[in-house]
Design a protein around this motif. Structure first.
Motif, PDB file in Angstrom:
ATOM      1  N   GLU A  39       0.835  -1.209   0.000  1.00  0.00           N
ATOM      2  CA  GLU A  39       0.000   0.000   0.000  1.00  0.00           C
ATOM      3  C   GLU A  39       0.868   1.256   0.000  1.00  0.00           C
ATOM      4  O   GLU A  39       0.576   2.225  -0.708  1.00  0.00           O
ATOM      5  CB  GLU A  39      -0.921   0.007   1.209  1.00  0.00           C
ATOM      6  N   TRP A  43       1.135   4.191  -2.722  1.00  0.00           N
ATOM      7  CA  TRP A  43       1.005   5.590  -2.309  1.00  0.00           C
ATOM      8  C   TRP A  43       2.124   6.424  -2.939  1.00  0.00           C
ATOM      9  O   TRP A  43       1.888   7.565  -3.375  1.00  0.00           O
ATOM     10  CB  TRP A  43       1.057   5.693  -0.790  1.00  0.00           C
ATOM     11  N   SER A  46       1.183   7.267  -6.328  1.00  0.00           N
ATOM     12  CA  SER A  46       0.136   8.287  -6.427  1.00  0.00           C
ATOM     13  C   SER A  46       0.704   9.702  -6.381  1.00  0.00           C
ATOM     14  O   SER A  46       0.045  10.655  -6.810  1.00  0.00           O
ATOM     15  CB  SER A  46      -0.897   8.096  -5.312  1.00  0.00           C
ATOM     16  N   ILE A  64      -5.821   6.091  -4.607  1.00  0.00           N
ATOM     17  CA  ILE A  64      -5.107   6.642  -3.453  1.00  0.00           C
ATOM     18  C   ILE A  64      -4.947   8.159  -3.587  1.00  0.00           C
ATOM     19  O   ILE A  64      -5.093   8.900  -2.602  1.00  0.00           O
ATOM     20  CB  ILE A  64      -3.740   5.951  -3.293  1.00  0.00           C
ATOM     21  N   LYS A  65      -4.677   8.622  -4.786  1.00  0.00           N
ATOM     22  CA  LYS A  65      -4.531  10.064  -5.014  1.00  0.00           C
ATOM     23  C   LYS A  65      -5.797  10.808  -4.625  1.00  0.00           C
ATOM     24  O   LYS A  65      -5.745  11.856  -3.949  1.00  0.00           O
ATOM     25  CB  LYS A  65      -4.209  10.325  -6.491  1.00  0.00           C
ATOM     26  N   TYR A  68      -6.254  10.563  -0.691  1.00  0.00           N
ATOM     27  CA  TYR A  68      -5.221  11.265   0.077  1.00  0.00           C
ATOM     28  C   TYR A  68      -5.355  12.782  -0.054  1.00  0.00           C
ATOM     29  O   TYR A  68      -4.916  13.526   0.821  1.00  0.00           O
ATOM     30  CB  TYR A  68      -3.838  10.810  -0.385  1.00  0.00           C
ATOM     31  N   VAL A  77      -5.383   6.993   2.202  1.00  0.00           N
ATOM     32  CA  VAL A  77      -4.869   5.944   1.320  1.00  0.00           C
ATOM     33  C   VAL A  77      -5.965   4.927   1.006  1.00  0.00           C
ATOM     34  O   VAL A  77      -6.021   4.366  -0.089  1.00  0.00           O
ATOM     35  CB  VAL A  77      -3.658   5.245   1.976  1.00  0.00           C
ATOM     36  N   PHE A 380       6.315   7.214   3.784  1.00  0.00           N
ATOM     37  CA  PHE A 380       4.957   7.507   4.254  1.00  0.00           C
ATOM     38  C   PHE A 380       4.936   7.901   5.729  1.00  0.00           C
ATOM     39  O   PHE A 380       4.350   8.918   6.093  1.00  0.00           O
ATOM     40  CB  PHE A 380       4.055   6.289   4.031  1.00  0.00           C
TER      41      PHE A 380
END
Length: 562
Positions: A39, A43, A46, A64-65, A68, A77, A380
């Protein structure tokens, strides 16, 4: 009339309660359960949206974009994935239209008691959009079989493109669904227009593959199969196909698959059968040559579970319902238990999060990892830059496609890896030592490559390896490979089957690598001290004393005791 209206209201009320509970549970777990390593990798994608990535199409990055942008945290996410899971259930309710409370309980029980459908409600992987858009395609295919006009044609094309933008396994759903209808649609202009429109909609991804030198094709077809995995792979595939949904319902699943019945939408039902059987045959065949990950079998159950509902809706088995709701209750209890901080602390996701936060404490400069997932997780959780360096023990990733190593040149870094490159280490998520090394003014020169002349290279009877090599140096400067220097080179002997590194042998003399292409030269390596085995040899360069990178194709040799 009043009784019918009351029945419809009861059905809708049950559906609303079921989906609401599921969605709230998905949101809660999305907030509390740490990210799985992939994940975080998606991310990172993204943050640089594109029409494709190294090993998957872009839809998971789009999901995800979008999320987020609303919630810059773990919920962001996963929020779109949680919503898409709800839409998946709503779509099947709309498509199959349960008419009685019993049918309603059967459909919700079959869908809710599937482990893979439950799991994809709170994590963001390419399987999540595949679940939604694969279902969208099956719905539009059903409508297209009934009515062919511009609207149904365009929506079918859109559904095919969205399915393929989600995950490449989507092609199995599309091809298998269409095949039983080919004799009927062979001369149908709308059918060919739908194919044409879908290709046009998908062409940005195909163009991205072309200009990027087809990285996904090369990885999935060639590079992924080079490493031989131990164990009986067909047996592992069979186990995976049993456990990802509901093993207690296998008898009911496959009875509905193989027994013929009369259905109103017979052609569409055949499509569901072909998708299920075709997926099983496809993955079963390839399980003899490669490892089939359990979640790949998702495409089997996307068609098989609705098929099971259609088969049993006229005569609902009380045993089937009991198993469904016992399993559903069990899944909910397990999922609620994973809300406990104590249980979460034992999960791999928590342990790897703990590792990357520990890595941040000892990091100086830019954190560099040999595993791309760890680099993404570090990025992240710390919101600080990190990069993955592809080394001989790990495959390539999106970081290589971005040529991220160039970003590191001239910078101070801390390299984290399992190879003993320094005396400093921290414990990783598996309690193994992960060594870290500080390097100032790092340079990797990873674009240097080497060609082995396989026709002339050989191992003689005295176990002296004769390698004819030609170097390619794209940099505007010359380099010297020598032992214990900033740029060391040699050969890495890996086990031919597992590709596990066994022996590194440095070049016996310093080698000057001139800018451009070099002439072919002979290099000798004494392998008489190597244990008898079948090896695959790669040319490796090791920058600044850290783990090296393969810069050549592999050459197979056999060292015997004779």
């Amino acid at each position: 009339m009043m009784r019918l209206k009351s029945s419809v209201n009861s059905i809708q009320k049950v559906q609303f309660i079921f989906i609401s509970i599921l969605f709230l549970l998905n949101l809660t777990q999305a907030l509390t359960l740490p990210l799985i390593d992939d994940e975080a990798y998606y991310w990172v994608w993204s943050k640089r949206l594109d029409f494709g990535y190294f090993d998957h199409p872009p839809m998971v990055a789009v999901f995800i974009k979008l999320g987020y942008a609303l919630f810059p945290n773990m919920l962001g996410v996963r929020i779109v994935s949680a919503l898409s899971n709800v839409l998946f259930y709503i779509l099947w309710i709309y498509i199959l239209k349960p008419k009685t409370l019993q049918e309603n309980y059967l459909l919700l029980g079959l869908l809710g008691s599937s482990a893979i459908f439950q799991g994809l409600g709170f994590i963001s992987t390419p399987d999540t959009p595949l679940l939604l858009f694969g279902t969208f395609f099956l719905w539009r295919w059903k409508e297209f079989l009934c009515i062919q006009n511009f609207k149904t044609t365009f929506l079918l094309a859109l559904s095919m493109a969205l399915t393929m933008y989600s995950k490449y396994q989507g092609i199995i759903i599309i091809v298998c669904a269409i095949l039983p209808s080919i004799p009927i649609l062979f001369k149908n202009k709308w059918f060919y227009l739908s194919i044409l429109f879908s290709i046009i909609l998908y062409s940005p991804h195909l163009y991205w593959q072309y200009i990027s030198n087809w990285p996904s094709v090369r990885y999935h077809i060639y590079e992924r199969t080079q490493k031989v995995v131990k164990g009986f792979l067909p047996g592992e595939w069979l186990l995976g196909i049993l456990v990802i949904s509901n093993p207690l319902l296998i008898y009911f699943y496959f009875k509905s698959l193989i027994i013929k019945s009369n259905f109103k939408d017979l052609l569409w039902v055949k499509s569901l059968q072909w998708v299920s059987i075709g997926s099983i045959i496809f993955f079963g065949f390839f399980s003899f040559s490669r490892k089939i990950q359990p979640q790949w079998n998702l495409v089997v159950y996307m068609a098989l579970i609705p098929l099971c509902f259609l088969f049993y809706r006229k005569k609902i088995s009380k045993y089937l319902l009991r198993i469904c709701y016992f399993s559903l209750f069990l899944f909910i209890v397990i999922r609620i238990s994973f809300l406990s901080p104590i249980i979460i602390s034992y999960t791999p996701m928590y342990k790897i999060k703990k590792f990357v936060l520990h890595a941040e404490e000892v990091n100086r400069g830019i954190a560099v990892f040999e595993r791309y997932q760890k680099a993404a997780l570090f990025n992240f959780y710390t919101q600080k830059p990190s990069v993955a360096l592809q080394i001989y023990t790990h495959r390539k990733s999106q970081y290589d496609l971005w040529n991220s190593e160039n970003y590191l040149n001239g910078k101070n870094i801390t390299f984290f890896g399992l190879e003993h490159t320094s005396n400093h280490f921290i414990l990783d998520e598996s309690n193994k030592k992960e060594y870290y090394k500080y390097i100032s003014n790092f340079h990797s020169y990873s674009n240097i490559s080497c060609q082995i002349n396989f026709n002339k290279s050989y191992l003689d009877s005295a176990k002296i390896l004769h390698l004819y090599l030609k170097w390619q140096n794209p940099y505007e400067k010359n380099f010297i490979l020598e032992n214990n220097s900033a740029l060391e080179g040699g050969i890495m002997l890996t086990d031919k089957k597992s590709l596990e590194p066994k022996i590194f042998l440095p070049f016996a003399q310093s080698i000057q690598i001139l800018h451009g292409n070099s002439d072919e030269k002979l290099f000798l390596f004494d392998l008489s001290s190597c244990a008898a085995n079948q090896y695959r040899i790669y040319i490796v360069i090791k920058p600044c004393g850290i783990s090296g990178k393969n810069i050549s194709e592999g050459m197979n040799i056999n060292i015997s005791n004779l």
